[in-house]
Design a protein around this motif. Structure first.
Motif, mmCIF file in Angstrom:
data_model
loop_
_atom_site.group_PDB
_atom_site.id
_atom_site.type_symbol
_atom_site.label_atom_id
_atom_site.label_comp_id
_atom_site.label_asym_id
_atom_site.label_seq_id
_atom_site.Cartn_x
_atom_site.Cartn_y
_atom_site.Cartn_z
ATOM 1 N N GLU A 131 0.768 -1.112 0.077
ATOM 2 C CA GLU A 131 0.168 0.051 0.079
ATOM 3 C C GLU A 131 0.970 1.039 0.060
ATOM 4 O O GLU A 131 1.555 1.384 0.843
ATOM 5 N N ASN A 132 0.733 1.992 -0.939
ATOM 6 C CA ASN A 132 1.629 3.372 -0.992
ATOM 7 C C ASN A 132 0.747 4.624 -1.475
ATOM 8 O O ASN A 132 1.203 5.744 -1.664
ATOM 9 N N ASP A 133 -0.593 4.368 -1.534
ATOM 10 C CA ASP A 133 -1.629 5.553 -1.871
ATOM 11 C C ASP A 133 -1.580 6.213 -0.655
ATOM 12 O O ASP A 133 -2.093 5.888 0.725
ATOM 13 N N HIS A 134 -1.030 7.665 -0.922
ATOM 14 C CA HIS A 134 -1.122 8.510 0.437
ATOM 15 C C HIS A 134 -2.494 8.921 1.117
ATOM 16 O O HIS A 134 -2.778 8.794 2.378
ATOM 17 N N GLN A 135 -3.514 9.052 0.244
ATOM 18 C CA GLN A 135 -4.591 9.177 0.991
ATOM 19 C C GLN A 135 -5.259 7.960 1.694
ATOM 20 O O GLN A 135 -5.987 8.098 2.645
ATOM 21 N N ARG A 136 -5.250 6.975 0.978
ATOM 22 C CA ARG A 136 -5.593 5.608 1.678
ATOM 23 C C ARG A 136 -4.886 5.259 2.920
ATOM 24 O O ARG A 136 -5.285 5.098 4.307
ATOM 25 N N LEU A 137 -3.398 5.658 2.954
ATOM 26 C CA LEU A 137 -2.602 5.521 4.262
ATOM 27 C C LEU A 137 -3.059 6.386 5.194
ATOM 28 O O LEU A 137 -3.032 6.061 6.378
ATOM 29 N N GLU A 138 -3.483 7.442 4.857
ATOM 30 C CA GLU A 138 -3.888 8.624 5.984
ATOM 31 C C GLU A 138 -5.137 8.043 6.628
ATOM 32 O O GLU A 138 -5.178 8.412 7.650
ATOM 33 N N ARG A 181 -4.439 5.094 8.954
ATOM 34 C CA ARG A 181 -3.738 5.463 10.237
ATOM 35 C C ARG A 181 -4.590 6.164 11.083
ATOM 36 O O ARG A 181 -4.386 6.361 12.516
ATOM 37 N N LYS A 238 3.832 0.343 7.677
ATOM 38 C CA LYS A 238 3.236 1.110 6.762
ATOM 39 C C LYS A 238 2.762 2.619 7.693
ATOM 40 O O LYS A 238 2.171 3.591 7.363
#
Length: 239
Positions: free
Chosen positions: A170-177, A180, A208
């Motif tokens: 997983e590297n999608d910034h929006q999804r990672l935010e 979290r 991640k």
């Protein structure tokens, strides 16, 4: 205790689907049965009595859904890609039909997904795929690597529904935010054969920057008496 039975023809699944609702207000809780289980499993197992105080006080409203496991991952006569596609249709049913119903009845924005054993897979997978919708997920004695049901196949919808595969990538910034901000609780027995997979997913999430609570219980702990204790411990938050 408010108890409602609902049944309708699901456009996503092209068949009638049933569910039970318990409670009148509070955080919405999407409850998954164990492998190939039915929507009444948690009621039959006394889990509504266990959560009776939470429900009566208006802290929780539970939506107990049916499974389609026998048509998806457990449909061994199907190609794995077709099994995964049925899982996609199931998610569409959950998101567009069940959660839409829950929102019409109760606009509490806090949504919890919970399940035990294979139900934990559904609860955690939905939360990890749709962190825009879910606030907390509780996996009790779960498995989060779908490989054993994929017969060596991967990619496509199989990959997209295998948390142990897609989280490390997983590297999608929006999804990672969004991930979290998700409360993730993974509870498993020390002697449960699924412990290693729980530890793997927990580590992958931390790598991640996705915080999670991995809770190792004494013994095997893969049965309803243990799940009762786990649920009471975590339904309101981390221990």
């Amino acid at each position: 205790m408010n108890r409602e039975y609902h049944r309708w023809y699901s456009p996503a699944l092209e068949q009638d689907m049933e569910l039970l609702v318990f409670g009148h207000s509070g955080a919405r809780v999407l409850v998954f049965p164990t492998s190939k289980g039915r929507f009444y499993e948690w009621e039959d197992r006394g889990m509504m009595n266990l959560l009776g105080h939470h429900i009566h006080e208006g802290w929780l409203q539970l939506y107990c859904v049916d499974s389609v496991d026998a048509e998806s991952w457990y449909a061994h006569w199907k190609h794995p890609g077709a099994r995964a596609w049925r899982q996609v249709q199931y998610e569409n049913y959950l998101v567009n039909e069940v959660l839409s119903l829950s929102w019409l009845k109760n606009q509490n924005p806090f949504l919890i997904t919970v399940g035990a054993s294979f139900g934990a897979y559904h609860a955690v997978n939905l939360a990890l795929r749709r962190p825009d919708l879910v606030s907390r997920t509780i996996g009790l004695s779960g498995i989060y690597d779908i490989s054993r049901w994929a017969d060596g196949h991967g990619g496509g919808h199989i990959y997209a529904n295998n948390p142990s595969a897609y989280i490390p990538n997983e590297n999608d910034h929006q999804r990672l935010e969004l991930l979290r901000k998700l409360d993730i609780i993974l509870a498993v027995g020390r002697d449960d054969g699924l412990r290693d997979n729980n530890e793997y997913l927990s580590t992958a999430l931390w790598q991640k920057g996705i915080g999670n609570a991995l809770r190792i219980w004494d013994g095997w702990s893969h049965d309803w008496p243990y799940w009762e204790k786990m649920l009471l411990t975590y339904i309101g938050g981390h221990d």
